[in-house]
Design a protein around this motif. Structure first.
Motif, PDB file in Angstrom:
ATOM      1  N   ILE A 249       0.756  -1.250  -0.046  1.00 25.97           N
ATOM      2  CA  ILE A 249      -0.082  -0.037  -0.096  1.00 25.97           C
ATOM      3  C   ILE A 249       0.809   1.333   0.079  1.00 25.97           C
ATOM      4  O   ILE A 249       0.713   2.341  -0.710  1.00 25.97           O
ATOM      5  N   CYS A 250       2.022   1.280   0.969  1.00 26.17           N
ATOM      6  CA  CYS A 250       2.490   2.566   1.112  1.00 26.17           C
ATOM      7  C   CYS A 250       3.883   2.434   0.143  1.00 26.17           C
ATOM      8  O   CYS A 250       4.440   3.814  -0.271  1.00 26.17           O
ATOM      9  N   GLY A 251       4.289   1.348  -0.368  1.00 27.18           N
ATOM     10  CA  GLY A 251       5.410   1.410  -1.362  1.00 27.18           C
ATOM     11  C   GLY A 251       6.761   0.718  -0.480  1.00 27.18           C
ATOM     12  O   GLY A 251       6.781   0.992   0.733  1.00 27.18           O
ATOM     13  N   ALA A 252       7.600   0.263  -1.506  1.00 27.97           N
ATOM     14  CA  ALA A 252       8.639  -0.398  -0.810  1.00 27.97           C
ATOM     15  C   ALA A 252       9.684   0.597  -0.867  1.00 27.97           C
ATOM     16  O   ALA A 252      10.727   0.198  -0.237  1.00 27.97           O
ATOM     17  N   MET A 253       9.733   1.852  -1.227  1.00 30.65           N
ATOM     18  CA  MET A 253      10.905   2.898  -1.081  1.00 30.65           C
ATOM     19  C   MET A 253      12.324   2.329  -1.915  1.00 30.65           C
ATOM     20  O   MET A 253      13.185   2.615  -1.655  1.00 30.65           O
ATOM     21  N   THR A 254      12.162   1.217  -2.698  1.00 31.55           N
ATOM     22  CA  THR A 254      13.280   0.909  -3.562  1.00 31.55           C
ATOM     23  C   THR A 254      12.518   0.253  -4.832  1.00 31.55           C
ATOM     24  O   THR A 254      11.369  -0.162  -4.822  1.00 31.55           O
ATOM     25  N   LEU A 255      13.454   0.133  -5.858  1.00 33.26           N
ATOM     26  CA  LEU A 255      13.119  -0.471  -7.112  1.00 33.26           C
ATOM     27  C   LEU A 255      13.566  -2.018  -7.023  1.00 33.26           C
ATOM     28  O   LEU A 255      13.223  -2.660  -8.126  1.00 33.26           O
ATOM     29  N   GLU A 256      14.256  -2.250  -6.273  1.00 38.21           N
ATOM     30  CA  GLU A 256      14.451  -3.678  -6.180  1.00 38.21           C
ATOM     31  C   GLU A 256      13.194  -4.684  -6.084  1.00 38.21           C
ATOM     32  O   GLU A 256      12.526  -4.518  -5.124  1.00 38.21           O
ATOM     33  N   GLY A 257      13.028  -5.671  -6.866  1.00 34.10           N
ATOM     34  CA  GLY A 257      11.880  -6.299  -6.794  1.00 34.10           C
ATOM     35  C   GLY A 257      10.792  -5.991  -7.584  1.00 34.10           C
ATOM     36  O   GLY A 257       9.679  -6.755  -7.592  1.00 34.10           O
ATOM     37  N   ALA A 258      10.748  -4.706  -8.018  1.00 36.35           N
ATOM     38  CA  ALA A 258       9.708  -4.106  -8.683  1.00 36.35           C
ATOM     39  C   ALA A 258       9.402  -5.026  -9.957  1.00 36.35           C
ATOM     40  O   ALA A 258      10.524  -5.500 -10.931  1.00 36.35           O
ATOM     41  N   PRO A 259       8.301  -5.247 -10.643  1.00 31.86           N
ATOM     42  CA  PRO A 259       7.850  -5.712 -11.974  1.00 31.86           C
ATOM     43  C   PRO A 259       8.217  -5.141 -13.035  1.00 31.86           C
ATOM     44  O   PRO A 259       8.353  -4.040 -12.905  1.00 31.86           O
ATOM     45  N   HIS A 260       8.634  -5.819 -14.174  1.00 33.09           N
ATOM     46  CA  HIS A 260       8.713  -5.376 -15.530  1.00 33.09           C
ATOM     47  C   HIS A 260      10.024  -4.681 -15.510  1.00 33.09           C
ATOM     48  O   HIS A 260      10.086  -3.482 -16.110  1.00 33.09           O
ATOM     49  N   LEU A 261      11.058  -4.813 -14.533  1.00 35.97           N
ATOM     50  CA  LEU A 261      12.295  -4.073 -14.592  1.00 35.97           C
ATOM     51  C   LEU A 261      13.468  -5.188 -14.400  1.00 35.97           C
ATOM     52  O   LEU A 261      13.434  -5.929 -13.720  1.00 35.97           O
ATOM     53  N   LYS A 262      14.440  -4.976 -15.473  1.00 36.08           N
ATOM     54  CA  LYS A 262      15.463  -6.147 -15.635  1.00 36.08           C
ATOM     55  C   LYS A 262      16.379  -5.814 -14.574  1.00 36.08           C
ATOM     56  O   LYS A 262      16.688  -4.690 -14.183  1.00 36.08           O
ATOM     57  N   ALA A 263      16.914  -6.796 -14.045  1.00 36.26           N
ATOM     58  CA  ALA A 263      17.899  -6.956 -13.004  1.00 36.26           C
ATOM     59  C   ALA A 263      19.478  -6.041 -13.601  1.00 36.26           C
ATOM     60  O   ALA A 263      20.218  -5.423 -12.883  1.00 36.26           O
ATOM     61  N   ASP A 264      19.293  -6.143 -14.779  1.00 30.14           N
ATOM     62  CA  ASP A 264      20.631  -5.538 -15.482  1.00 30.14           C
ATOM     63  C   ASP A 264      20.550  -4.001 -15.403  1.00 30.14           C
ATOM     64  O   ASP A 264      21.547  -3.260 -15.516  1.00 30.14           O
TER      65      ASP A 264
END
Length: 436
Positions: free
Chosen positions: A26-41
């Motif tokens: 609900i409030c957000g993870a405060m990070t982009l790690e683990g976000a969908p549609h985002l490549k690890a590279d």
């Protein structure tokens, strides 16, 4: 529901992990790690100096900071104001390697900061998160653990530490105390400084009296002295007051008459704390006349310039010890002057005077039974301290006769400043401190 600390979800039976998952969703993870549609590279493009959020693990390496600074350093004349963040588990060897890499890349400055080193760290001020709902993982349990056991937990989360403020009680003055009274005239205004001391010689109170009865300035100085006295009794060091109030500038100010060590003051407070610094802290740098100066002893200067014998006559104790304070107990005692290059502070001087408070015959004549027979009478005589050179005495007297105050000129940097009204004028270049 009116309790501010009441939490609804734990009350309804939700586990800690479920609550954390709901907050992230609900409030957000405060990070982009683990976000969908985002490549690890693509994640390195968004890396920051420290891990983001509670679940973030990525951060910029120390080498990346240093390489970025090295790329910009050739185009900057000064050093780069940039902090290199290091993780909490960084070792001393890691810091040494960082400094060595900065030196190899010709950086002018390197500021390292190890995560968790500050008592309060706003950059990563997350509270202690617990995995289970038991009372084992509390701050007290964490602090009670050994340093090696605390490192893994502190590396992930910052714990707010509780600091105990240590205060001391007021040390009141004895009912019957010793001290001295110094009268002086500062800028045409009479000032009486009274001091009170503890039994061991430490200053514990001051009183400042002005000659104008009923004046507002006198009332302000009286209350200021009370505030300083209370601070001294609560343990505030005298040197803190000296550093704070010396060189303050306001009227009345000017020439000081009646004090054998201080000849000029920029204000009443400047004079008072110069006098206290000279008397109790041995701050000869704040005095204008040195103790060995030919004019520093006032009426006794002529006697000091007279030739002295190898044995100095004892001085009556009443000259330094208050007869009213001791109630005449030192009436038949004498004080022996201790010659030498070492200067004692007031406490040591009082202790030395007390130890050497002997009769004149005892103070000046060595005991033949105690002294070894191998030493002659000439060898047992005290060795007088070497007198100052004649040139030094003449130059000092000449400077004082010309009226030099000891202040440095702001233009030519010569110490040839003399009084010019209420200001100073340089005899070398003619620069004044305000007066035409």
């Amino acid at each position: 529901m009116n309790d501010f600390s009441f939490e609804l979800l734990p009350f309804l039976g939700f586990a800690k992990k479920d609550i954390e998952a709901a907050n992230v969703h609900i409030c957000g993870a405060m990070t982009l790690e683990g976000a969908p549609h985002l490549k690890a590279d693509h994640l390195p493009v968004f890396d920051c100096a420290t891990p983001c959020g509670k679940i973030g693990k990525r951060y910029l390496s120390v080498e990346s900071h240093i390489l970025m600074m090295a790329a910009a350093q050739p185009f900057i004349s000064g050093a780069i104001s940039k902090t290199i963040n290091m993780p909490n588990d960084a070792t001393v060897e890691d810091c040494k390697e960082s400094y060595m890499l900065s030196w190899r890349l010709a950086l002018k400055a390197n500021a390292l900061y190890r995560d968790g080193s500050k008592l309060s760290q706003p950059l990563n001020s997350s509270l202690l998160a617990v995995e289970e709902d038991d009372e084992d993982d509390t701050v007290e349990t964490l602090v009670a653990q050994t340093a090696a056991a605390r490192v893994p937990q502190i590396a992930e989360k910052i714990v707010e530490r509780i600091v105990e403020t240590v205060t001391r009680d007021r040390e009141k003055m004895p009912d019957r105390r010793k001290g001295y009274t110094q009268k002086a005239i500062v800028g045409g205004h009479k000032v009486y400084l009274h001091t009170g001391e503890y039994a061991d010689g430490r200053i514990g109170e001051i009183f400042i009296d002005m000659h104008k009865e009923g004046a507002a300035f006198r009332a302000m100085m009286n209350n200021f002295a009370i505030a300083i006295s209370i601070g001294l009794q609560y343990g505030v060091p005298l040197d803190e007051y000296v550093e704070a109030f010396t060189f303050t500038r306001f009227e009345p100010a000017g020439m000081v008459m009646g004090n054998d060590r201080i000849k000029n003051a920029t204000s009443i407070l400047d004079y008072v704390f110069r006098e206290l610094a000279v008397s109790y802290l041995d701050r000869d740098d704040l005095a204008h006349v040195n103790p060995e100066s030919p004019t520093s002893l006032g009426k006794g200067a002529a006697e000091d310039q007279a030739p002295k014998s190898s044995q100095q006559a004892p001085i009556p104790a009443e000259r330094f010890v208050s007869r009213g304070m001791t109630r005449g107990k030192t009436a038949n005692k004498s004080l022996m002057i201790v010659s030498g290059e070492q200067h004692l502070n007031p406490v040591q001087a009082m202790q030395t005077s007390t130890v050497t408070a002997l009769n004149a015959a005892t103070a000046l004549k060595p005991d033949s039974q105690i002294a070894p027979a191998a030493f002659s009478a000439a060898e047992l005589d005290p060795i007088p301290s070497p007198p100052p050179s004649k040139d030094t005495v003449v130059l000092r007297a000449e400077a004082q006769m010309k009226g030099y105050t000891g202040d440095q000129c702001t233009e030519c940097h010569n110490f040839t400043m003399v009084r010019n009204g209420t200001c100073l004028k340089c005899d070398t270049c003619g620069t004044t401190t305000g007066c035409s």
